[in-house]
Motif scaffolding. Structure first.
Motif, PDB file in Angstrom:
ATOM      1  N   TRP A   1      36.052  40.912  35.049  1.00 38.84           N
ATOM      2  CA  TRP A   1      34.718  41.344  35.444  1.00 38.84           C
ATOM      3  C   TRP A   1      33.617  40.825  34.536  1.00 38.84           C
ATOM      4  O   TRP A   1      32.540  40.479  34.997  1.00 38.84           O
ATOM      5  CB  TRP A   1      34.662  42.868  35.549  1.00 38.84           C
ATOM      6  N   PHE A   2      33.848  40.767  33.250  1.00 40.33           N
ATOM      7  CA  PHE A   2      32.801  40.329  32.324  1.00 40.33           C
ATOM      8  C   PHE A   2      32.576  38.820  32.370  1.00 40.33           C
ATOM      9  O   PHE A   2      31.580  38.328  31.870  1.00 40.33           O
ATOM     10  CB  PHE A   2      33.113  40.775  30.895  1.00 40.33           C
TER      11      PHE A   2
ATOM     12  N   ASP B   1      31.805  44.638  38.339  1.00 42.87           N
ATOM     13  CA  ASP B   1      31.870  46.004  37.825  1.00 42.87           C
ATOM     14  C   ASP B   1      32.971  46.098  36.779  1.00 42.87           C
ATOM     15  O   ASP B   1      33.981  45.394  36.866  1.00 42.87           O
ATOM     16  CB  ASP B   1      32.161  46.985  38.966  1.00 42.87           C
ATOM     17  N   PRO B   2      32.800  47.001  35.797  1.00 46.13           N
ATOM     18  CA  PRO B   2      33.843  47.147  34.768  1.00 46.13           C
ATOM     19  C   PRO B   2      35.210  47.461  35.388  1.00 46.13           C
ATOM     20  O   PRO B   2      35.310  48.165  36.386  1.00 46.13           O
ATOM     21  CB  PRO B   2      33.343  48.320  33.923  1.00 46.13           C
TER      22      PRO B   2
ATOM     23  N   ARG C   1      44.121  50.947  35.709  1.00 45.05           N
ATOM     24  CA  ARG C   1      42.672  51.138  35.756  1.00 45.05           C
ATOM     25  C   ARG C   1      41.941  49.944  36.356  1.00 45.05           C
ATOM     26  O   ARG C   1      40.811  50.057  36.774  1.00 45.05           O
ATOM     27  CB  ARG C   1      42.125  51.446  34.372  1.00 45.05           C
ATOM     28  N   SER C   2      42.591  48.782  36.383  1.00 41.92           N
ATOM     29  CA  SER C   2      41.950  47.582  36.915  1.00 41.92           C
ATOM     30  C   SER C   2      42.135  47.499  38.427  1.00 41.92           C
ATOM     31  O   SER C   2      43.175  47.882  38.954  1.00 41.92           O
ATOM     32  CB  SER C   2      42.530  46.330  36.264  1.00 41.92           C
ATOM     33  N   HIS C   3      41.110  46.965  39.082  1.00 40.95           N
ATOM     34  CA  HIS C   3      41.147  46.862  40.539  1.00 40.95           C
ATOM     35  C   HIS C   3      40.763  45.453  40.959  1.00 40.95           C
ATOM     36  O   HIS C   3      39.856  44.852  40.389  1.00 40.95           O
ATOM     37  CB  HIS C   3      40.194  47.873  41.178  1.00 40.95           C
ATOM     38  N   LEU C   4      41.440  44.982  41.980  1.00 38.49           N
ATOM     39  CA  LEU C   4      41.164  43.655  42.523  1.00 38.49           C
ATOM     40  C   LEU C   4      39.841  43.698  43.272  1.00 38.49           C
ATOM     41  O   LEU C   4      39.665  44.469  44.207  1.00 38.49           O
ATOM     42  CB  LEU C   4      42.296  43.215  43.455  1.00 38.49           C
TER      43      LEU C   4
END
Length: 190
Positions: free
Chosen positions: A117-118, A123-124, A155-158
């Protein structure tokens, strides 16, 4: 003493001198030698991971279950199965990292990379996958997401899957150049 392999060295030669002449010990060592050689031949079959490329599909399926290859599917082609089994131990060690997602993508879909994301202003805790493989489409989307969910952290999402497509096209271009001058001629003397 010459260099001999385990197949060439009888047990009797490893025993102390005082036991080598006992008939019971001689008979026992010969019996152990014949049984030992049969076992040694089968020990090679226990070494699994280095022999993955020579295993049949049934053994690969059992080994994948044993190694908990979560994203393994019996309908995959045998080369993909072999890659998944070979990489399973390493993937379990790095599970939850972007590298694990990349390895999975490369194994199942031949190529791809993870952009976090960064790196793209998302989004985070989101990421996207960039690939040039045209087979990562709606038909394989469910398989792709299921496989992805087994190695990414919770916690991470595609965010998206970006399929880069390059085409071979002929480009024609043309141009012209016109050079001219204005000249006046006078006829002199007649």
């Amino acid at each position: 003493m010459s260099n001999r392999t385990i197949y060439e060295l009888p047990l009797i030669e490893l025993l102390p001198e005082n036991l080598r002449s006992n008939p019971d010990i001689i008979a026992a060592s010969k019996a152990v030698d014949s049984g030992f050689l049969a076992i040694v031949d089968d020990v090679e079959k226990l070494i699994m991971l280095p022999r993955v490329n020579s295993m049949c599909e049934d053994i690969l399926d059992h080994l994948a279950y044993f190694l908990h290859v979560d994203f393994y599917d019996q309908s995959l082609d045998i080369d993909t199965k072999r890659k998944l089994v070979q990489e399973s131990v390493y993937l379990h060690q790095i599970k939850g990292t972007p590298k694990a997602v990349e390895i999975l993508i490369e194994t199942l879909f031949d190529e791809g990379e993870v952009t976090e994301w960064f790196e793209y202003g998302g989004d985070p805790y989101t990421f996207r996958v960039v690939t040039t493989n045209k087979s990562v489409t709606n038909e394989r989307a469910e398989e792709f997401v299921r496989a992805l969910n087994t190695v990414k952290n919770r916690r991470s999402h595609l965010d998206s899957v970006i399929i880069l497509q390059t085409e071979q096209m002929d480009i024609y271009y043309g141009g012209f150049l016109h050079v001219g001058s204005y000249e006046t001629y006078k006829q002199v003397g007649e």
